[in-house]
Motif scaffolding. Structure first.
Motif, PDB file in Angstrom:
ATOM      1  N   GLU A  14       0.857  -1.176   0.000  1.00  0.00           N
ATOM      2  CA  GLU A  14       0.000   0.000   0.000  1.00  0.00           C
ATOM      3  C   GLU A  14       0.892   1.224   0.000  1.00  0.00           C
ATOM      4  O   GLU A  14       2.099   1.119   0.211  1.00  0.00           O
ATOM      5  N   CYS A  15       0.281   2.390  -0.211  1.00  0.00           N
ATOM      6  CA  CYS A  15       1.106   3.592  -0.295  1.00  0.00           C
ATOM      7  C   CYS A  15       0.455   4.732   0.489  1.00  0.00           C
ATOM      8  O   CYS A  15      -0.761   4.930   0.424  1.00  0.00           O
ATOM      9  N   ASP A  16       1.279   5.451   1.245  1.00  0.00           N
ATOM     10  CA  ASP A  16       0.769   6.626   1.957  1.00  0.00           C
ATOM     11  C   ASP A  16       0.317   7.668   0.942  1.00  0.00           C
ATOM     12  O   ASP A  16       0.940   7.819  -0.116  1.00  0.00           O
ATOM     13  N   THR A  54       6.381   4.442   2.373  1.00  0.00           N
ATOM     14  CA  THR A  54       6.241   5.652   3.190  1.00  0.00           C
ATOM     15  C   THR A  54       7.051   6.825   2.653  1.00  0.00           C
ATOM     16  O   THR A  54       6.869   7.947   3.101  1.00  0.00           O
ATOM     17  N   ARG A 109       3.963  -1.002   3.520  1.00  0.00           N
ATOM     18  CA  ARG A 109       3.479   0.304   3.090  1.00  0.00           C
ATOM     19  C   ARG A 109       4.625   1.188   2.641  1.00  0.00           C
ATOM     20  O   ARG A 109       5.635   1.308   3.360  1.00  0.00           O
TER      21      ARG A 109
END
Ligand code: FES
Length: 671
Positions: free
Chosen positions: A169-171, A200, A198
């Motif tokens: 996932e990506c911030d 960041t 993730r």
């Protein structure tokens, strides 16, 4: 079909071995055997993390004659790297070096992802490097009109193909920077990934700088270590007074400040965050790095500090039942708590144990690992509130004891914080009763030549916590203090260092007109109350665990680390124990924070441990009061202190002269 010749490669120190077709890169061979070789650039010859060393010689054990001819000569990329960044004589880049014969290859610690670092604990623990943040350099496929996949999806695809990382996932903030970084980096970027889950942070091109901070936020001081995240090296350390001090000396006065001033918690949060940011700037300047390269932070502190950094009103912690807002570990964005480090970096808070046993104690447990030992360990974190941990690999108990600020020099007439000029070591001649001492900032004793000159700048300004402990213990050994802590006035007639004051007596350590340093009866009482609370807390925990002795005692905390264990025991602050097994271990909470910074699994371990720790509420235990009263005597009314007696001649219980209500002196028998 061509059959490729296979060669044996043996990796040290793991001992892993296997046969591979000629031409296989050492990195690929190592990876397929599960050898721990680092890489940020994924084999492009940029990062230099994959360096290995050929071990030449004949190895009968492996049936290998390992020579240079077993490896390919320097490839173009390797030569380029050597010219650009330098490569030690016998080092090779494993990603560019191909197997041509049987060889033995050494993977140095600096090239291992999970290398071990030794942290300074009582047992000098070895910690496996496994930080929460990893950097990965990737090449991303350029967008194509006929394939409308998003840039992030192509980044995820590259990470899966080049690094085997799935379902990332990506911030949002990183997403906002992604397109620019991809184009600036000409479709080559470096991403920072938190816990393999993730993204960041993102940088165009190759980037290999990543740092973390371990922060211990105490009510008096804040200490910070800046660490290189992949080697574990501490590259800078700094500390400062907690700026909240102007709103209250101790924790409870800060809670009162919040209760009495609407919005006070915002003021305190702002103050502590400003202090932390000041330290981030200081350590970054010391290490000459950009604070933006700080990608991870670990915070520990007592429950009130923990809540205030997070911007949580600590009012509930000011009274029973001392309810915590949360006792779970927490990961936040650095920006959520206004840190000036990389805003997309992560800040992790170790969990608190109970309403007045904080994340600093969790960090101490992580550092000293009593839960991994058979021996029963008592850990005492001495401060305004002593925090106690007792147990071993079977059970672990924790409590706090209300010692008050006396150990920190408060409530003591000539007391002061530990600072240059404060008396920290004391010896008293048993015959003349004259004291000699050392002050912070000078190694000379007060009766040594050059002392006045050496302390000219600071002067002798007062007595700090460790000084008052030694002063009282030495007064007791010299017969100035009785077993029940009374300054013996009968000595006043013959000894110039005992003087009457109002209804009691005082001991003169330094007869200096401008700033005489004396120990008053009220000072002795304040320390007796504090040490009795500490001992009673420890005794309660021992009862609960079902033991009447402990195998080792560790003293920690800003003050605890400076106490001489022998004097702590003479005073009866801690239970009797073989003195060889009593150690002042420095700031173990800071060490624990550093361990959690360098090894993400230590965070999980701490969260599990906290659930297992049995919390003991000293205040509501009916036996606490009885233990407290018995512990008021020096060293104790009933406990025998056999180990201590083997090395120190303790005085016999004695009588003291006190001043009665009519102002007359009379003898009082020690109870
Ligand atoms: S993996 Fe980066 S230089 Fe070899």
């Amino acid at each position: 079909m061509e059959i490729l010749e296979k060669h044996l490669v043996v990796f040290t120190p793991s001992g892993k071995r296997g046969h591979f077709p000629a031409g296989t890169s050492l990195l690929d061979a190592g990876r397929s055997l599960g050898v721990d070789i680092d890489s940020v650039c994924g084999g492009r010859g940029i990062c230099g993390r994959c360096q290995v060393r050929l071990v030449e010689g004949e190895f009968a054990k492996h049936g290998v004659k390992s020579t240079k001819s077993g490896l390919s000569t320097f490839a173009k990329g390797e030569v380029k790297y050597r010219e650009r960044r330098g490569l030690a004589e016998n080092r090779r880049l494993s990603c560019h070096t191909k197997l041509l014969g049987d060889v033995v290859i050494d993977v140095p610690a600096s090239s291992q992802v999970h290398s071990q670092v030794v942290v300074k604990t009582a047992d000098n623990r070895k910690i496996e490097m496994d930080p929460a943040i990893r950097l990965h350099f990737i090449t991303v496929q350029e967008p194509d009109m006929h394939n409308p996949t998003g840039d992030f999806e192509r980044v995820a695809q590259a990470l899966e193909q080049q690094w085997g990382l799935l379902e990332l996932e990506c911030d949002l903030r990183t997403l906002q920077k992604l397109q620019k970084a991809l184009r600036l980096g000409k479709w080559e970027i470096t991403v920072a990934i938190h816990r393999d889950l993730r993204i960041t942070a993102v940088w165009p091109g190759f980037h290999d700088k990543a740092y973390g901070i371990a922060v211990d936020v105490g009510s008096t001081t804040i200490a910070m270590h800046l660490c290189e995240l992949f080697s574990g090296d501490v590259v800078a350390t700094s500390g400062l007074m907690n700026p909240q001090i102007r709103y209250g000396e101790d924790l409870m006065s800060r809670v009162s400040y919040v209760m009495m001033n609407p919005g006070g918690e915002v003021v305190l949060t702002d103050a502590v965050r400003k202090g932390i940011n000041k330290l981030i700037k200081a350590v970054s300047d010391m290490a000459n790095i950009d604070p933006d390269h700080i990608l991870n932070a670990v915070f520990v502190g007592n429950p009130i500090m923990h809540h205030l950094i997070l911007g949580i009103d600590p009012t509930e912690l000011g009274g029973a039942p001392f309810a915590l807002t949360t006792n779970s570990g927490m990961t936040l964005w650095a920006s959520e708590i206004d840190l000036i480090s990389n805003p997309d970096g992560r800040a992790y808070f170790l969990p608190c144990i109970a309403g007045h046993v904080g994340a600093d104690t969790t960090a101490v447990i992580l550092s000293e690992a009593p839960h991994l030992q058979e021996r029963i360990t008592l850990i005492v974190d001495v401060g305004t509130n002593a925090e106690l941990v007792l147990g071993n690999n079977e059970r672990l108990l924790a409590a706090s004891s209300p010692t008050g600020p006396a150990f920190e020099g408060a409530q003591i007439a000539c007391g002061q914080r530990a600072a240059p000029g404060a008396i920290e070591r004391v010896r008293i001649d048993p015959i003349t009763k004259k004291a000699r001492f050392q002050v912070i900032g000078s190694a000379l004793w007060s009766d040594e030549e050059g002392f006045s000159e050496a302390t000219k700048k600071s002067g002798v300004t007062g007595i700090c916590g460790s000084g008052i402990i030694e002063a009282l213990a030495e007064m007791y050994l010299a017969g100035i203090l009785t077993t029940d802590g009374v300054i013996d006035g009968s000595l006043a007639d013959t000894c110039p260092y005992i003087i009457p004051t109002d209804r009691t007596f005082a001991y003169v350590m330094l007869d200096n007109e401008e700033n005489p340093i004396r120990v008053y009866q009220t000072d002795v009482r304040a320390i007796q109350l504090a040490k009795a609370a500490l001992y009673a807390g420890a005794k309660l925990l021992m009862d609960r665990l079902g033991v009447d002795a402990v195998d080792r005692i560790l003293l920690t905390g800003a003050f605890g680390s400076h106490i001489d264990p022998k004097y702590a025991m003479i005073l009866g602050m801690i239970p009797d124990c073989d003195l060889d097994d009593v150690n002042a271990i420095g700031n173990a909470a800071s060490t624990g924070a550093r361990i959690a910074l360098l090894n993400k699994n230590a965070r999980d371990e701490a969260e599990e441990l906290v659930k297992r720790v049995e919390k003991v509420e000293t205040a509501v235990e009916p036996t606490f009061q009885q233990y407290f009263i018995e512990a008021m005597a020096l060293p104790h009314k009933t406990a025998d202190f056999e180990n201590l007696k083997k090395i120190v001649d303790l005085p016999k219980p004695s009588t003291a002269t006190i001043v009665d209500g009519s102002g007359r002196r009379r003898r009082r028998r020690a109870k």
